[in-house]
Scaffold this motif. Structure first.
Motif, PDB file in Angstrom:
ATOM      1  N   GLU A 143       1.706   3.975  12.560  1.00 27.44           N
ATOM      2  CA  GLU A 143       0.423   3.516  11.517  1.00 27.44           C
ATOM      3  C   GLU A 143      -0.703   4.685  11.379  1.00 27.44           C
ATOM      4  OE1 GLU A 143      -0.554   0.574  14.614  1.00 27.44           O
ATOM      5  OE2 GLU A 143       1.877  -0.487  13.874  1.00 27.44           O
ATOM      6  N   TRP A 144      -0.507   5.670   9.891  1.00 29.15           N
ATOM      7  CA  TRP A 144      -1.438   6.145   9.939  1.00 29.15           C
ATOM      8  C   TRP A 144      -1.230   7.252   8.573  1.00 29.15           C
ATOM      9  CZ3 TRP A 144      -5.095   8.456  13.508  1.00 29.15           C
ATOM     10  CH2 TRP A 144      -6.177   9.372  13.391  1.00 29.15           C
ATOM     11  N   ASN A 145      -2.348   6.574   7.772  1.00 31.79           N
ATOM     12  CA  ASN A 145      -2.444   8.196   6.282  1.00 31.79           C
ATOM     13  C   ASN A 145      -4.123   7.843   5.877  1.00 31.79           C
ATOM     14  OD1 ASN A 145      -2.668   7.919   4.102  1.00 31.79           O
ATOM     15  ND2 ASN A 145      -1.986   5.594   3.459  1.00 31.79           N
ATOM     16  N   ASP A 146      -4.356   9.518   6.442  1.00 32.92           N
ATOM     17  CA  ASP A 146      -5.392  10.137   6.006  1.00 32.92           C
ATOM     18  C   ASP A 146      -5.870   9.964   4.860  1.00 32.92           C
ATOM     19  OD1 ASP A 146      -6.256  11.265   8.174  1.00 32.92           O
ATOM     20  OD2 ASP A 146      -4.563  12.541   7.861  1.00 32.92           O
ATOM     21  N   TYR A 147      -4.519   9.839   3.488  1.00 37.94           N
ATOM     22  CA  TYR A 147      -5.408   9.156   1.948  1.00 37.94           C
ATOM     23  C   TYR A 147      -5.778   8.128   1.635  1.00 37.94           C
ATOM     24  CZ  TYR A 147      -3.084  14.123   1.661  1.00 37.94           C
ATOM     25  OH  TYR A 147      -3.383  15.482   1.519  1.00 37.94           O
ATOM     26  N   ALA A 148      -5.545   7.081   2.523  1.00 43.94           N
ATOM     27  CA  ALA A 148      -5.731   5.965   2.104  1.00 43.94           C
ATOM     28  C   ALA A 148      -7.056   5.296   1.329  1.00 43.94           C
ATOM     29  CB  ALA A 148      -5.705   4.435   3.385  1.00 43.94           C
ATOM     30  N   GLY A 149      -6.697   5.088   0.250  1.00 43.01           N
ATOM     31  CA  GLY A 149      -8.422   5.021  -0.572  1.00 43.01           C
ATOM     32  C   GLY A 149      -9.246   6.277  -1.520  1.00 43.01           C
ATOM     33  N   LEU A 150      -8.085   7.008  -1.204  1.00 39.72           N
ATOM     34  CA  LEU A 150      -8.342   8.431  -1.936  1.00 39.72           C
ATOM     35  C   LEU A 150      -7.111   8.628  -3.384  1.00 39.72           C
ATOM     36  CD1 LEU A 150      -8.395  10.971   1.475  1.00 39.72           C
ATOM     37  CD2 LEU A 150     -10.469   9.530   0.158  1.00 39.72           C
ATOM     38  N   ASP A 151      -8.621   8.721  -4.135  1.00 37.00           N
ATOM     39  CA  ASP A 151      -7.706   9.354  -5.355  1.00 37.00           C
ATOM     40  C   ASP A 151      -7.984  11.308  -5.154  1.00 37.00           C
ATOM     41  OD1 ASP A 151      -6.657  10.315  -7.831  1.00 37.00           O
ATOM     42  OD2 ASP A 151      -8.704   9.452  -8.537  1.00 37.00           O
ATOM     43  N   VAL A 152      -7.105  11.578  -5.232  1.00 34.49           N
ATOM     44  CA  VAL A 152      -6.894  13.367  -5.005  1.00 34.49           C
ATOM     45  C   VAL A 152      -6.133  14.450  -6.348  1.00 34.49           C
ATOM     46  CG1 VAL A 152      -7.331  13.353  -2.660  1.00 34.49           C
ATOM     47  CG2 VAL A 152      -5.398  13.671  -3.507  1.00 34.49           C
TER      48      VAL A 152
END
Length: 547
Positions: A144-153
């Protein structure tokens, strides 16, 4: 479910005594001679694609032939060709980051950053690229982990931390606590950054979290990089790299933020990743591509009654090769411990197996791999192109670094509890008056750093052992000090050379242990399984269904 140890002791010691046949003497002087030969200057540091590779492969084949083993490679030969490409930066990258006010901070290659690219060649550049702090750079639904959630990289530069939140917090409820998961490895960070569409990914170096110092980063990546030829493709991730802790602190401070505070926040489930306002990254360098064919060396002893089933033994023959420098300097990375010692141990084991009057029931495959130091490439190629079908490979062991510190009261299992193989080892070790212990530093991710991992990923139950922790003569504290000294002074450095003062009595005990294990696995009717909760069990079941 794993067998209980008392039952397994009874099932294991008897085959060691009766089924293995008479083992020829495994001698310290033979192991020493082979280490000394493989790590001599004549082998040039055993760099894949170099003249040193030719010398190494000729020596290994000569040794196997003299033992009377059969070739096990492609087309009935002794080798498995491994196609690769070598990518070389044409000059030290010119890099800088620019703060919100337009102030530029130059980044010195080797001191502040170590950068490379897996693009196929030509000019590599990232210009005016927005920098985004992406925590650990992990997307792990099962945790249940997402460091990229909500990011546009997409097209941007991501700044990520090494290891995973479990190590940072020591919270057993996060990932696997102190033990590193694959999400913590540097290879995963780059893979995920590319999946997210980033143009560049910079991993913040921290010695405790990485498991090695900055010198190892510089020595390992400031040289031509290899990748499998089958992996050659244009990548959206144009630049891979490491950034020192000090340089990363300065970069984050340019955005008016504190790296320690960001790191602490990133280790919680309320982690907040996001852009570093006004900070951009620039780098430019040429990348030269050259196709290289290296080789794994493969020998076998055919089985007596089940010749189509195999036990696999592997060790990597390669090291870091020779650096450029003046003739009056030492420029050869001899790699005596890493891994001339492991290759020498495999040869000693192979010699003992070859000399057995009675062949084991199953066949035994000796796989000496290339390019382990370049990212487990030789074993990865074998796993993707197995000479023996994976479903017919019962299990195996990997020998990476022999014990040079003398007899030990114990032996270390890296990845303890992963499979039934641990209990086989426990019974064999007990017969030697030794115990088995888990690795002391699972946070360093050693399980993902050697060739057994390539085979484990495709389902083959594999064992990887380290030297013991308690010296018979000197005790535990002495061993801890000696290992730390080697890592600090010699690991991946020019000084990893043969030392005649080594006590190889412990290496002899380990090879004797390997000899018993391999014979057990090759003779016992049933195969071996991963533990019920192993992440590799599904791959094994899939390969067995397809046979």
């Amino acid at each position: 479910m794993l067998l209980s140890l008392p039952l397994l002791v009874a099932a294991t010691v008897l085959p060691l005594q009766e089924a293995a046949g008479t083992s020829p003497e495994i001698r310290a002087e033979d192991i020493a001679r082979r280490i000394q030969t493989l790590s001599s200057d004549a082998f040039g540091g055993r760099g894949p694609g170099s003249q040193g590779e030719t010398t190494t492969i000729d020596y290994l084949i000569e040794q196997f032939q003299a033992m009377g083993l059969e070739p096990g490679g492609e087309g009935g030969g002794w080798t498995q060709p491994v196609p690769m490409v070598e990518l070389t930066p044409e000059a030290s990258p010119k890099s800088r980051f620019v703060g919100p006010g337009g102030e530029a901070t130059e980044l010195m290659h080797g001191r502040d950053v170590v950068l490379w690219s897996e693009q196929l060649g030509g000019e590599i550049s990232v210009a005016d690229s927005e920098v985004i702090f992406a925590g650990y750079g992990i997307v792990a639904p099962e945790f249940e982990w997402n460091d990229y959630a909500g990011l546009d990289v997409k097209g941007k530069t991501v700044l990520v931390m090494v290891n995973d939140p479990g190590f940072a917090t020591q919270d057993p409820a996060l990932f696997r606590g102190n033990a590193m998961t694959y999400y913590g490895r540097w290879t995963y960070k780059f893979e995920e950054a590319e999946r997210q569409g980033a143009a560049a990914c910079l991993i913040i170096h921290d010695e405790a979290a990485a498991g090695y110092g900055w010198t190892v980063v510089d020595q390992s990546w400031s040289r031509p990089q290899l990748q499998l030829g089958g992996d050659v493709k244009e990548r959206s991730l144009r630049v891979d790299g490491w950034i020192s802790g000090d340089a990363a602190t300065s970069l984050v401070a340019a955005a008016g933020q504190d790296l320690a505070a960001l790191a602490a926040a990133a280790s919680t489930r309320e982690a907040k990743s996001g852009p570093l306002p006004g900070v951009t990254f620039f780098t430019s360098f040429g990348n030269r591509m050259q196709r290289v064919t290296s080789a794994n060396v493969v020998a076998q002893r055919k089985g007596r009654t089940k010749p189509d089933e195999y036990v696999l033994v592997c060790a990597h023959w390669d090291h870091l090769g020779t650096r450029e420098g003046s003739e009056d300097e030492d420029n050869i990375y001899n790699g005596a411990v890493d891994n001339a010692s492991g290759s020498a141990s495999l040869l000693e084991l192979a010699e003992a197996i070859a000399a057995q009057e009675t062949a084991p029931a199953r066949s035994i495959l000796f796989l000496v791999t290339t390019a382990e130091e370049k990212g487990l490439l030789g074993s990865k190629y074998y796993a993707e192109n197995p000479i023996v079908p994976l479903a017919k490979t019962v299990c195996g062991l990997n020998i990476d670094v022999a014990n040079t510190l003398g007899p030990m009261k114990d032996i270390v299992v890296v990845g303890y509890g992963a499979s039934e193989l641990d209990q086989d080892l426990a019974a064999m070790a007990l017969a030697q008056g030794r115990t088995i212990v888990p690795e002391a530093s699972p946070e360093k991710g050693y399980y993902f750093r050697s060739d057994h991992f390539s085979l484990a990923k495709v389902g083959v139950p594999m064992m990887y052992m380290g030297e013991g922790t308690v010296s018979v003569e000197h005790g535990e504290e002495w061993v801890t000090r000696k290992k730390a000294e080697f890592t600090r002074r010699h690991y991946h450095k020019l000084s990893d050379e043969y030392d005649p003062s080594w006590d190889l009595g412990g290496a002899v005990e380990d090879v004797q242990l390997f000899h018993g294990l391999v014979n057990l696995w090759a003779n016992e009717p049933r195969g071996r399984e991963w533990s019920a909760d192993s992440e590799f069990r599904a791959a094994r079941e899939k390969s067995l269904r397809g046979r």
